[in-house]
Design a protein around this motif. Structure first.
Motif, PDB file in Angstrom:
ATOM      1  N   ILE A 337      52.438  20.320 105.276  1.00 19.05           N
ATOM      2  CA  ILE A 337      51.414  20.941 104.315  1.00 19.05           C
ATOM      3  C   ILE A 337      51.587  19.503 103.169  1.00 19.05           C
ATOM      4  CG2 ILE A 337      50.590  22.336 102.667  1.00 19.05           C
ATOM      5  CD1 ILE A 337      52.068  24.640 104.157  1.00 19.05           C
ATOM      6  N   SER A 338      50.313  19.092 103.049  1.00 22.52           N
ATOM      7  CA  SER A 338      50.109  18.080 101.655  1.00 22.52           C
ATOM      8  C   SER A 338      49.362  18.681 100.415  1.00 22.52           C
ATOM      9  CB  SER A 338      49.652  16.990 102.176  1.00 22.52           C
ATOM     10  OG  SER A 338      48.371  17.077 102.636  1.00 22.52           O
ATOM     11  N   ASP A 339      48.663  19.683 100.854  1.00 26.36           N
ATOM     12  CA  ASP A 339      47.733  20.282  99.723  1.00 26.36           C
ATOM     13  C   ASP A 339      48.427  21.441  98.873  1.00 26.36           C
ATOM     14  OD1 ASP A 339      45.385  22.399  99.075  1.00 26.36           O
ATOM     15  OD2 ASP A 339      44.830  20.481  98.558  1.00 26.36           O
ATOM     16  N   ASP A 340      48.337  21.286  97.318  1.00 29.35           N
ATOM     17  CA  ASP A 340      48.932  22.341  96.711  1.00 29.35           C
ATOM     18  C   ASP A 340      48.523  23.823  96.728  1.00 29.35           C
ATOM     19  OD1 ASP A 340      50.718  20.513  95.394  1.00 29.35           O
ATOM     20  OD2 ASP A 340      49.236  19.961  93.614  1.00 29.35           O
ATOM     21  N   ALA A 341      47.196  23.675  97.195  1.00 29.85           N
ATOM     22  CA  ALA A 341      46.533  25.100  97.317  1.00 29.85           C
ATOM     23  C   ALA A 341      46.949  25.592  98.578  1.00 29.85           C
ATOM     24  CB  ALA A 341      44.884  24.954  97.419  1.00 29.85           C
ATOM     25  N   GLU A 342      46.948  24.897  99.483  1.00 33.35           N
ATOM     26  CA  GLU A 342      47.514  25.478 100.956  1.00 33.35           C
ATOM     27  C   GLU A 342      48.920  25.982 100.909  1.00 33.35           C
ATOM     28  OE1 GLU A 342      48.043  24.063 105.594  1.00 33.35           O
ATOM     29  OE2 GLU A 342      47.122  22.613 103.923  1.00 33.35           O
ATOM     30  N   ALA A 343      49.752  25.173 100.091  1.00 27.81           N
ATOM     31  CA  ALA A 343      51.140  25.516 100.085  1.00 27.81           C
ATOM     32  C   ALA A 343      51.224  26.807  99.310  1.00 27.81           C
ATOM     33  CB  ALA A 343      51.866  24.533  99.164  1.00 27.81           C
ATOM     34  N   VAL A 344      50.469  27.104  98.483  1.00 31.11           N
ATOM     35  CA  VAL A 344      50.618  28.019  97.368  1.00 31.11           C
ATOM     36  C   VAL A 344      50.165  29.281  98.157  1.00 31.11           C
ATOM     37  CG1 VAL A 344      49.634  29.438  95.358  1.00 31.11           C
ATOM     38  CG2 VAL A 344      50.572  27.095  95.067  1.00 31.11           C
ATOM     39  N   ALA A 345      49.114  29.141  99.014  1.00 28.40           N
ATOM     40  CA  ALA A 345      48.576  30.364  99.829  1.00 28.40           C
ATOM     41  C   ALA A 345      49.360  30.632 100.981  1.00 28.40           C
ATOM     42  CB  ALA A 345      47.256  29.762 100.504  1.00 28.40           C
ATOM     43  N   ARG A 360      50.985  25.917  89.780  1.00 27.36           N
ATOM     44  CA  ARG A 360      50.772  26.342  91.248  1.00 27.36           C
ATOM     45  C   ARG A 360      50.618  25.024  92.045  1.00 27.36           C
ATOM     46  NH1 ARG A 360      49.588  31.548  91.605  1.00 27.36           N
ATOM     47  NH2 ARG A 360      48.152  31.294  93.301  1.00 27.36           N
ATOM     48  N   THR A 361      51.874  24.374  92.527  1.00 26.82           N
ATOM     49  CA  THR A 361      52.068  23.165  93.089  1.00 26.82           C
ATOM     50  C   THR A 361      52.677  23.201  94.303  1.00 26.82           C
ATOM     51  OG1 THR A 361      54.101  22.564  92.161  1.00 26.82           O
ATOM     52  CG2 THR A 361      52.139  21.970  90.801  1.00 26.82           C
ATOM     53  N   TRP A 362      52.606  22.355  95.329  1.00 23.71           N
ATOM     54  CA  TRP A 362      53.550  22.316  96.669  1.00 23.71           C
ATOM     55  C   TRP A 362      54.895  22.677  96.470  1.00 23.71           C
ATOM     56  CZ3 TRP A 362      57.534  19.182  98.605  1.00 23.71           C
ATOM     57  CH2 TRP A 362      57.619  19.347  99.887  1.00 23.71           C
ATOM     58  N   GLY A 363      55.541  21.779  95.577  1.00 26.08           N
ATOM     59  CA  GLY A 363      57.097  21.896  95.099  1.00 26.08           C
ATOM     60  C   GLY A 363      57.441  23.383  94.606  1.00 26.08           C
ATOM     61  N   ASN A 364      56.668  23.971  93.809  1.00 22.14           N
ATOM     62  CA  ASN A 364      56.961  25.026  93.199  1.00 22.14           C
ATOM     63  C   ASN A 364      56.838  26.264  94.441  1.00 22.14           C
ATOM     64  OD1 ASN A 364      57.826  24.686  90.637  1.00 22.14           O
ATOM     65  ND2 ASN A 364      55.630  24.396  89.914  1.00 22.14           N
ATOM     66  N   ALA A 365      55.751  26.129  95.177  1.00 23.33           N
ATOM     67  CA  ALA A 365      55.683  26.900  96.249  1.00 23.33           C
ATOM     68  C   ALA A 365      56.779  27.081  97.165  1.00 23.33           C
ATOM     69  CB  ALA A 365      54.365  26.827  96.918  1.00 23.33           C
ATOM     70  N   LEU A 366      57.156  25.638  97.704  1.00 23.36           N
ATOM     71  CA  LEU A 366      58.383  25.582  98.463  1.00 23.36           C
ATOM     72  C   LEU A 366      59.680  26.199  97.859  1.00 23.36           C
ATOM     73  CD1 LEU A 366      60.089  24.315 100.776  1.00 23.36           C
ATOM     74  CD2 LEU A 366      60.040  21.997  99.459  1.00 23.36           C
ATOM     75  N   TYR A 367      59.789  26.002  96.519  1.00 21.64           N
ATOM     76  CA  TYR A 367      61.091  26.562  95.897  1.00 21.64           C
ATOM     77  C   TYR A 367      61.174  27.999  95.898  1.00 21.64           C
ATOM     78  CZ  TYR A 367      65.041  27.510  92.590  1.00 21.64           C
ATOM     79  OH  TYR A 367      65.857  28.137  91.971  1.00 21.64           O
ATOM     80  N   ALA A 368      59.854  28.561  95.552  1.00 19.71           N
ATOM     81  CA  ALA A 368      59.656  29.915  95.219  1.00 19.71           C
ATOM     82  C   ALA A 368      60.208  30.656  96.809  1.00 19.71           C
ATOM     83  CB  ALA A 368      58.401  30.493  94.942  1.00 19.71           C
ATOM     84  N   CYS A 369      59.679  29.996  97.932  1.00 18.84           N
ATOM     85  CA  CYS A 369      59.827  30.404  99.341  1.00 18.84           C
ATOM     86  C   CYS A 369      61.340  30.563  99.440  1.00 18.84           C
ATOM     87  CB  CYS A 369      59.214  29.754 100.265  1.00 18.84           C
ATOM     88  SG  CYS A 369      57.359  30.248 100.275  1.00 18.84           S
ATOM     89  N   PHE A 370      62.021  29.499  99.126  1.00 26.11           N
ATOM     90  CA  PHE A 370      63.476  29.513  99.586  1.00 26.11           C
ATOM     91  C   PHE A 370      64.172  30.492  98.395  1.00 26.11           C
ATOM     92  CE2 PHE A 370      67.511  27.959  97.809  1.00 26.11           C
ATOM     93  CZ  PHE A 370      68.208  27.866  99.169  1.00 26.11           C
ATOM     94  N   ASP A 371      63.795  30.430  97.181  1.00 31.95           N
ATOM     95  CA  ASP A 371      64.658  31.386  96.331  1.00 31.95           C
ATOM     96  C   ASP A 371      64.574  33.070  96.646  1.00 31.95           C
ATOM     97  OD1 ASP A 371      65.854  32.043  93.663  1.00 31.95           O
ATOM     98  OD2 ASP A 371      63.916  32.939  93.247  1.00 31.95           O
ATOM     99  N   GLN A 372      63.230  33.263  97.158  1.00 29.61           N
ATOM    100  CA  GLN A 372      62.888  34.722  97.412  1.00 29.61           C
ATOM    101  C   GLN A 372      63.099  35.057  98.856  1.00 29.61           C
ATOM    102  OE1 GLN A 372      59.144  36.032  95.645  1.00 29.61           O
ATOM    103  NE2 GLN A 372      59.395  34.480  94.303  1.00 29.61           N
TER     104      GLN A 372
END
Length: 510
Positions: A337-345, A360-372
């Motif tokens: 995934i390279s798009d922020d919106a796609e990652a958040v979705a 609402r960025t790719w990196g924050n979405a990745l980290y939230a998935c890991f954290d939760q």
């Protein structure tokens, strides 16, 4: 009604005991035998020394000192258990082997009293290693009874509020803290053998930085300015690397104004270390080395039980990127995934919630998935590497993917035990990331870092490639002792004051 009646009876009995013990003290003082006037007792043996060397010491005269923990007999022959720093040893007293007046006084001693004993090492007819009392002196009078009779050790709050009582009556608690002391000594030896220099940095700072955490704020009256208790030792230690001190570490207290739970206390102990010309791979080796050395040298095994799990600390721990860990546990391939919106979705599709203060960025979405979705599933020792830039403001970017940083955290049983980086040494990039943290603070994130202009200034003089790491000493001790709450490895954990403000006395008499 019956419970209230029993409670009232216990309170009355306790009140009677307190009165009687004070009367005994008054009688001693009136007789010119005030135990609180004693200033010195020249002991030469401990219970542990006697047990370990009994064959050689049998028949010898020794002087031991400690607290009376039990009394039996009290006719012409009396038995007591004396507790000192090593454990317990039986005391044996015969009326016809002691001064009669002294023996009669000894019979009046209470459990909890501190005594000095001179006597002979021997074994009773039942085979019990003992000290035959020739002379005994009361060194301190206990005016309160030990708690077993009234509370036992069921009241966890009492254990933490009155650690001094916990240490008297709970040998396992004392063993945990003795282990902690030996483990901290082991850490120092380990680091010193690697050529590191132990240093001290300020606890009070004009800027809160070095981690994402809410600080405690105090005020300096003379300077008329607010100051912050440190939330990390990172930035001062890296200034020392700039100054040419190539390997430094500090073991010390950290203060974070956060909630309390089995893994968190507002003040806790870390070791932070920094090494010039090293990277985060070097730090992984050191983290694994410290913990496995503690298991091998202090426990004699790599197998531990913690938080309900059997944990294998045998060296050779797996190293897994955050993206790979998320893919394994959720099926989302963030590297595709390279798009922020796609990652958040993608994150929101599996029920992951993003922090309102975060972009609402790719990196924050990745980290939230890991954290939760992932962190709590990491039971065996696992290094999670390559964190997003958004959650790593002090870390060097990966040359292979600028969205990621050369950072790892070590997880065991879902708990973080170490956090490390290849340190960011580009002052321009560092200032940009500080600015991003400032923007997060302005959006309401009280844990985001502040701008540290002096640290930027230090970087502009040149920070060599550096590896750095912070490790939680309390959590490492929890792991190696198998304790499930941080309060069991901190001698004096933070406690909410009692509502009536009367402290320990109110707690005992409630």
């Amino acid at each position: 009604m019956a419970d209230q009646t029993n409670q009232n009876a216990e309170q009355q009995e306790l009140s009677d005991i307190l009165r009687i013990r004070r009367e005994k003290l008054k009688a001693l003082q009136d007789a010119g035998k005030d135990p609180f006037e004693q200033t010195f007792f020249d002991w030469n043996a401990t219970s542990g020394k006697i047990r370990e060397n009994f064959d050689a010491m049998e028949g010898q005269e020794v002087r031991v000192a400690g607290r009376l923990m039990s009394k039996r007999g009290m006719g012409k022959v009396s038995f007591c258990d004396l507790q000192d720093r090593d454990g317990r040893i039986q005391l044996y007293a015969r009326k016809d082997e002691m001064d009669e007046e002294q023996y009669n006084e000894f019979k009046k001693y209470d459990i909890g009293d501190i005594v000095g004993v001179t006597g002979e090492v021997f074994r009773t007819q039942r085979g019990e290693m003992s000290v035959r009392i020739r002379d005994v002196i009361l060194l301190s009078k206990s005016l309160r009874p030990l708690p077993e009779k009234f509370h036992g050790l069921q009241d966890q709050e009492l254990r933490y509020r009155q650690r001094y009582v916990d240490l008297i009556v709970n040998p396992e608690s004392r063993k945990n803290f003795e282990f902690r002391s030996r483990f901290v000594s082991l850490i120092r030896r380990y680091m010193d053998n690697l050529g590191y220099l132990e240093v001290e940095t300020p606890v009070l700072n004009t800027i809160s930085g070095g981690a994402n955490a809410r600080p405690f704020i105090t005020h300096h009256n003379t300077l008329d300015m607010d100051m912050y208790l440190r939330i990390a030792t990172e930035l001062p230690l890296k200034r020392l690397i700039v100054g040419g001190m190539d390997r430094v570490y500090e073991i010390g207290r950290i203060f974070r104004n956060e909630g309390m739970d089995p893994k968190h206390n507002p003040e806790f102990t870390t070791i932070e270390l920094y090494q010039a010309y090293a990277d985060f791979h070097t730090m992984m080796d050191i983290a694994e080395g410290i913990i496995t050395s503690g298991a091998r040298e202090l426990r004699g095994t790599y197998q531990v039980k913690w938080r309900g799990h059997d944990v294998d600390l045998t060296p050779g721990w797996p190293r897994l990127t955050m993206a790979d860990a998320v893919k394994q546990h959720t099926g989302i391939d963030f590297m595709a995934i390279s798009d922020d919106a796609e990652a958040v979705a993608a994150a929101e599709k599996i029920g992951v919630e993003l922090d309102d203060a975060a972009e609402r960025t790719w990196g924050n979405a990745l980290y939230a998935c890991f954290d939760q979705r992932v962190e709590d599933e990491l039971i065996q020792p696992t290094f999670i590497t390559m964190y997003p830039v958004e959650v790593s403001p002090l870390t060097k970017r990966s040359p292979k993917d600028k969205r990621l940083t050369e950072r790892f955290e070590l997880f065991i049983c879902g708990a973080e035990l170490a956090n490390a980086f290849s340190e960011l040494n580009d002052p321009i990039d560092q200032k940009w990331r500080f600015q991003k943290q400032v923007e997060q603070r302005e959006r309401g994130d009280e844990e985001a870092s502040m701008m540290d202009e002096d640290y930027i200034n230090a970087l502009e003089y040149g920070l060599p490639p550096t590896g750095g790491m912070g490790m939680g000493v309390d959590r490492m001790v929890m792991l190696l002792t198998g304790t499930d709450t941080i309060r069991d490895v901190i001698l004096f954990p933070t406690m909410k004051p009692l509502a009536d403000g009367k402290g320990a006395k109110a707690e005992e008499e409630k």
